[in-house]
Design a protein around this motif. Sequence first.
Motif, PDB file in Angstrom:
ATOM      1  N   UNK A   4      21.438  33.420  -0.452  1.00 28.57           N
ATOM      2  CA  UNK A   4      21.969  32.917   0.801  1.00 28.57           C
ATOM      3  C   UNK A   4      20.831  32.697   1.786  1.00 28.57           C
ATOM      4  N   UNK A   5      20.999  31.689   2.630  1.00 31.05           N
ATOM      5  CA  UNK A   5      20.086  31.477   3.746  1.00 31.05           C
ATOM      6  C   UNK A   5      20.851  31.738   5.033  1.00 31.05           C
ATOM      7  N   UNK A   6      20.147  32.219   6.043  1.00 33.27           N
ATOM      8  CA  UNK A   6      20.741  32.419   7.359  1.00 33.27           C
ATOM      9  C   UNK A   6      20.025  31.502   8.338  1.00 33.27           C
ATOM     10  N   UNK A   7      20.782  30.689   9.060  1.00 35.48           N
ATOM     11  CA  UNK A   7      20.222  29.803  10.069  1.00 35.48           C
ATOM     12  C   UNK A   7      20.511  30.320  11.462  1.00 35.48           C
ATOM     13  N   UNK A  26      16.798  43.336   6.032  1.00 33.38           N
ATOM     14  CA  UNK A  26      17.152  44.486   5.187  1.00 33.38           C
ATOM     15  C   UNK A  26      18.310  44.172   4.241  1.00 33.38           C
ATOM     16  N   UNK A  27      18.892  42.962   4.352  1.00 32.36           N
ATOM     17  CA  UNK A  27      20.076  42.620   3.565  1.00 32.36           C
ATOM     18  C   UNK A  27      19.682  42.034   2.212  1.00 32.36           C
ATOM     19  N   UNK A  28      20.581  42.175   1.246  1.00 32.57           N
ATOM     20  CA  UNK A  28      20.326  41.708  -0.115  1.00 32.57           C
ATOM     21  C   UNK A  28      20.662  40.220  -0.269  1.00 32.57           C
ATOM     22  N   UNK A  29      20.111  39.637  -1.337  1.00 35.60           N
ATOM     23  CA  UNK A  29      20.389  38.237  -1.714  1.00 35.60           C
ATOM     24  C   UNK A  29      20.040  37.244  -0.619  1.00 35.60           C
ATOM     25  N   UNK A  30      19.089  37.619   0.231  1.00 38.46           N
ATOM     26  CA  UNK A  30      18.674  36.747   1.330  1.00 38.46           C
ATOM     27  C   UNK A  30      17.445  35.950   0.904  1.00 38.46           C
ATOM     28  N   UNK A  31      17.578  34.632   0.893  1.00 35.60           N
ATOM     29  CA  UNK A  31      16.464  33.776   0.477  1.00 35.60           C
ATOM     30  C   UNK A  31      15.527  33.497   1.653  1.00 35.60           C
ATOM     31  N   UNK A  32      16.074  32.911   2.709  1.00 36.10           N
ATOM     32  CA  UNK A  32      15.279  32.612   3.890  1.00 36.10           C
ATOM     33  C   UNK A  32      16.093  32.863   5.160  1.00 36.10           C
ATOM     34  N   UNK A  33      15.395  33.204   6.228  1.00 38.62           N
ATOM     35  CA  UNK A  33      15.970  33.172   7.573  1.00 38.62           C
ATOM     36  C   UNK A  33      15.332  31.978   8.264  1.00 38.62           C
ATOM     37  N   UNK A  34      16.128  30.969   8.530  1.00 35.98           N
ATOM     38  CA  UNK A  34      15.631  29.741   9.146  1.00 35.98           C
ATOM     39  C   UNK A  34      15.869  29.822  10.648  1.00 35.98           C
ATOM     40  N   UNK A  35      14.809  30.009  11.410  1.00 36.20           N
ATOM     41  CA  UNK A  35      14.928  30.182  12.855  1.00 36.20           C
ATOM     42  C   UNK A  35      14.438  28.917  13.542  1.00 36.20           C
ATOM     43  N   UNK A  71      18.249  20.377  11.789  1.00 39.09           N
ATOM     44  CA  UNK A  71      16.954  20.823  11.278  1.00 39.09           C
ATOM     45  C   UNK A  71      17.110  21.913  10.229  1.00 39.09           C
ATOM     46  N   UNK A  72      17.999  22.875  10.483  1.00 40.71           N
ATOM     47  CA  UNK A  72      18.209  23.995   9.563  1.00 40.71           C
ATOM     48  C   UNK A  72      18.782  23.511   8.232  1.00 40.71           C
ATOM     49  N   UNK A  73      19.794  22.645   8.287  1.00 39.24           N
ATOM     50  CA  UNK A  73      20.412  22.147   7.057  1.00 39.24           C
ATOM     51  C   UNK A  73      19.401  21.405   6.189  1.00 39.24           C
ATOM     52  N   UNK A  78      18.891  26.672  -0.149  1.00 43.08           N
ATOM     53  CA  UNK A  78      20.035  27.184  -0.903  1.00 43.08           C
ATOM     54  C   UNK A  78      21.275  26.393  -0.530  1.00 43.08           C
ATOM     55  N   UNK A  79      22.293  26.473  -1.350  1.00 46.29           N
ATOM     56  CA  UNK A  79      23.542  25.771  -1.059  1.00 46.29           C
ATOM     57  C   UNK A  79      24.463  26.591  -0.171  1.00 46.29           C
ATOM     58  N   UNK A  80      24.161  27.866  -0.012  1.00 44.16           N
ATOM     59  CA  UNK A  80      25.008  28.762   0.778  1.00 44.16           C
ATOM     60  C   UNK A  80      24.286  29.115   2.072  1.00 44.16           C
ATOM     61  N   UNK A  81      24.854  28.676   3.189  1.00 40.16           N
ATOM     62  CA  UNK A  81      24.195  28.838   4.487  1.00 40.16           C
ATOM     63  C   UNK A  81      25.110  29.556   5.471  1.00 40.16           C
ATOM     64  N   UNK A  82      24.580  30.598   6.080  1.00 42.88           N
ATOM     65  CA  UNK A  82      25.297  31.339   7.122  1.00 42.88           C
ATOM     66  C   UNK A  82      24.627  31.021   8.453  1.00 42.88           C
TER      67      UNK A  82
END
Length: 294
Positions: A4-7, A26-35, A71-73, A78-82
């Motif tokens: 998962x990615x977090x935007x 600290x979370x699992x399965x996190x690919x990138x944090x897109x800020x 920009x984030x998209x 990843x295909x899963x974005x939060x």
Amino acid sequence: MNLFSVGIPARNEAENIFSLVNTLLSFENLHHILICINGSVDKTEEIVQNIKNEKIKILTSNPGKGNALFSIINQCETNLLIMMDADCQITQKSYQQICDDLKTNQLVAGNVSFGINNLGFFSRTFLYGIPDFRSFKLETGLGNPNYIIGCLYAFHTTEFKNILKKNELENALKSIINEDLLISILYHNENIPIYLSPSIVAQKGTAANRIYEKIKRISAGNRQVKKLGLSTYYNPINFKLLNKYISTEFSFLKLHHLFIYLVRALFLASLYKIASIDLWFNKDQYSTGWKKIN
């Protein structure tokens, strides 16, 4: 394993960004944090740069959540974005719940509580407590959010890009003010339900002096969406809806609660009317994104 990615659109969020990013790392399965720095003029970018971690990707855009989301998209691997606001607080349990829900649903909305509950008449809860009566196709996991997606939502990026392309709105996303309304309507028009997740995030309240600016932003965003030819859906007001949107402690058995609600409703109605006139005189400014309030 699903990654998962977090935007995070982060416009002038120096006070909040450090805490949120360190929690997410600290979370699992996190690919990138897109800020997405999103035109910040404070120390947001400097603070993020000082958090040395390969999972953090710093993006830039012009001011506006639509610009940040675009920009984030486009940088998401990843295909899963939060997507979540920088002033949110999320727990491991809520994050995992969102991740699980996103595996089986195309659009997931989180429930929102407010970290500041003592702002009374001018609280953010009060501002969003007056419903707009839009009705979307929902599948409920637990409870009802204060508003449909807003500060925490998640989707499949490939499907969302396809929906944008189908509606010829790829470029419109960059300048849209009310991006959560746009997303809600697009999915509704595709007959795809919004899944209301049991996950809960806390968000800070909005101060009194920002209420009018917030109302203008919401109203201008609604006008943009209407201009794009997208429609909104309305429900008549009813007792249950009123009770839902007033407060958890509200009871019609207490007349002073009813009186307070009516005063608040009149106050907000007046502000909306003033904002409507303001927008009418400045309609050229919000046709392609109102930078003044965005």
